[in-house]
Design an enzyme around this catalytic site. Structure first.
Site, PDB file in Angstrom:
ATOM      1  CB  ALA A 112      -0.926   0.011   1.210  1.00 28.00           C
ATOM      2  N   GLY A 156       6.767   0.821   5.387  1.00 26.81           N
ATOM      3  CA  GLY A 156       7.639  -0.092   4.640  1.00 26.81           C
ATOM      4  C   GLY A 156       7.659   0.210   3.152  1.00 26.81           C
ATOM      5  CB  CYS A 157       4.935   0.783   0.733  1.00 28.09           C
ATOM      6  SG  CYS A 157       4.125  -0.806   1.052  1.00 28.09           S
ATOM      7  CB  THR A 158       7.145   5.386   2.531  1.00 26.89           C
ATOM      8  OG1 THR A 158       5.723   5.543   2.392  1.00 26.89           O
ATOM      9  CG2 THR A 158       7.816   6.728   2.341  1.00 26.89           C
ATOM     10  CB  ALA A 194       8.789   3.717  -3.148  1.00 23.12           C
TER      11      ALA A 194
END
Length: 150
Positions: free
Chosen positions: A40, A45-47, A50
């Site tokens: 998401a 974690g995704c931030t 990326a």
């Protein structure tokens, strides 16, 4: 979960990016492509993942790679995520999970004793002819580029 493996030819896919443009695998024919899947947009974690790829984007491009991020978020969420962190690569808004199913990264997950279906954080490296050459199952979110560059 029937995940693509090394040596598999990636079936052609297409999906909308954060700006509503259609992006397909055919757009990357003749190029090396990194497709990273994340659960998401705008989550810690995704931030981290990326942003690590963004910070090492020039080096990845120097080795001939193009990047494509994919989650089931809406175009609006992906657009906000891309603008907020100034990502130089497209983010697919795979709301209907077509690309997610194509790569086989949707399946049962466990978190804090709870089981649910969701996107598994995985990265695929695809060669110029559309064949998977590397799969990273255990993504190190803060050091993901190093996993790709080694």
């Amino acid at each position: 979960m029937n995940t693509l493996k090394i040596g598999d030819k990636v079936p052609d896919f297409s999906s909308k990016d954060q700006d509503g443009n259609t992006i397909s695998l055919a757009d990357y024919k003749g190029k090396k492509l990194i497709v990273f899947f994340y659960p998401a947009a705008n989550t810690p974690g995704c931030t981290a993942e990326a942003c690590n790829l963004r910070d090492n984007y020039a080096e990845l491009q120097g080795q001939g790679y193009e990047l494509l991020g994919v989650s089931a978020d809406t175009e609006k969420k992906q657009s906000n995520f891309k603008k907020k962190y100034d990502f130089p690569f497209p983010l697919l808004a795979d709301v209907d999970k077509t690309v997610i199913q194509t790569f086989g990264v949707w399946g049962l997950k466990k978190f804090m004793g709870r089981e649910y279906d969701g996107i598994h954080r995985k990265t695929f490296v695809i060669d110029e002819s559309g064949v998977v050459t590397k799969v990273i199952d255990k993504v190190k979110t803060k050091d993901h580029a190093a996993q790709l560059l080694d």
